[in-house]
Scaffold this active site. Structure first.
Site, short mmCIF file in Angstrom:
data_model
loop_
_atom_site.label_atom_id
_atom_site.label_comp_id
_atom_site.label_asym_id
_atom_site.label_seq_id
_atom_site.Cartn_x
_atom_site.Cartn_y
_atom_site.Cartn_z
N CYS A 41 0.82 -1.21 0.00
CA CYS A 41 0.00 0.00 0.00
C CYS A 41 0.85 1.26 0.00
O CYS A 41 1.68 1.46 0.90
CB CYS A 41 -0.91 -0.01 1.23
SG CYS A 41 -1.84 1.52 1.44
N TYR A 172 -4.97 6.24 -9.35
CA TYR A 172 -6.18 5.48 -9.03
C TYR A 172 -7.37 5.98 -9.85
O TYR A 172 -8.23 5.20 -10.27
CB TYR A 172 -6.49 5.59 -7.53
CG TYR A 172 -5.62 4.72 -6.68
CD1 TYR A 172 -6.03 3.45 -6.28
CD2 TYR A 172 -4.35 5.15 -6.27
CE1 TYR A 172 -5.22 2.64 -5.50
CE2 TYR A 172 -3.54 4.36 -5.49
CZ TYR A 172 -3.97 3.10 -5.10
OH TYR A 172 -3.15 2.30 -4.34
#
Length: 328
Positions: A41, A172
């Site tokens: 992450c 994203y």
């Protein structure tokens, strides 16, 4: 997801802070808290970097969730018995539920967990790194850098906000766009910002001033994942990072700086994105490439001057239990 197919990130976090004065009822105490990350992450990567730079390994333990999770949350499937050895839980969800039964929002990393109660204290990733730098000063190593110097905060905030909107979250927005127009907008903004950063970094070693700051901590996790994941998986494919001379040199410079590259596990990064994102990669096949050995190649950016840690010194090597395999 917005009506035009634009990806919208939920930024409602648990905002309780761990502070030196304990204003939120959570005072800084060595050994009381556990920082939970996942090496996959990018948002958690920031916290791991700052913890290393500040030298907090002996006072703030770190749990590492595995790269693959389901809808229930991150799990500790890499640990013996599938449980975090300190918290004794199989899934990070358990710590959120101890804070709020049936916690309805995202079970995210990084998260700071109160070890005695097993409850999540905060998952506010932006505040976590700032507080590790400012609230834990009594326990930081000698020579720890000032990542958020008072005289530079306005500039750091401006750069960090731009990086977040167009790059950190921008990749994203490209990858999770559900409409062509939304993707095209995100793609354009991403590359306009990367072009500006390429220009900015062509004549300076770091984003703000002549030392590493919070702005560099925030940009690096996206750059280090770019060719391995975002270029292909998220369709951010105008160019590879390796084709942008200043950004590629800058990323390698940071990667080779203690506290940055030693938090990176390329295999876990790829496993997470290519396995978890079923809508984007329904086969679950994880690519073998790209080759990562070049991350350790000379970058030549010392010629631009700059002092990575200001007037301080680099942190020592990470504890054996936290070391990741070098790129190869």
């Amino acid at each position: 997801m917005a009506g035009d197919g634009e990806f919208e990130r939920d930024r409602s976090y648990i905002t309780t802070r761990v502070t030196a004065d304990g204003r939120d009822g959570r005072p800084v105490e060595p050994g009381r808290y556990r920082l939970v990350i996942a090496r996959a992450c990018p948002w958690a990567n920031r916290a791991a970097i700052v913890r290393r730079l500040m030298g907090l390994e002996d006072v703030l333990s770190m749990g590492v969730a595995g790269p693959v999770h389901d809808e229930r949350s991150w799990s500790f499937h890499l640990d013996p018995g599938g449980k975090d050895p300190v918290l004794g839980i199989e899934r990070l969800q358990e710590a959120y539920f101890r804070r709020e039964p049936g916690y309805p929002k995202g079970i995210t990393v990084p998260a700071i967990v109160d070890v005695p109660t097993g409850e999540v204290v905060t998952n506010d990733f932006e505040r976590i790194t700032l507080d590790l730098g400012s609230q834990w000063t009594a326990h930081q190593r000698e020579g720890a850098p000032d990542l958020y110097p008072e005289g530079r905060r306005e500039e750091i905030d401006e750069i960090a906000d731009q990086v977040y909107e167009d790059v950190n979250n921008g990749v994203y927005k490209c990858g999770f766009a559900s409409g062509q127009a939304a993707y095209d907008t995100a793609y354009r903004r991403l590359w306009e910002r990367l072009d500006r950063l390429e220009e900015r970094l062509s004549g300076r070693r770091y984003l703000v001033g002549d030392t590493i700051t919070e702005a560099d901590v925030r940009l690096f996790p996206t750059l280090v994942r770019f060719d391995a994941v975002y270029h292909g998986h998220f369709k951010c494919n105008r160019q590879k990072l390796t084709e942008l001379p200043a950004l590629w040199g800058y990323a390698r410079d940071l990667f080779q700086t203690p506290g940055f590259g030693d938090t990176i596990d390329f295999e876990q990064i790829k496993q997470h994105y290519y396995v978890v994102h079923h809508d984007i990669n329904p086969t679950g096949i994880v690519p073998r490439g790209p080759a990562t050995g070049e991350w350790l190649s000379p970058h030549g950016r010392e010629a631009l001057g700059g002092r990575p840690f200001g007037d301080g010194t680099p942190p020592g090597p990470p504890p054996p239990s936290e070391r990741v395999p070098p790129p190869g």
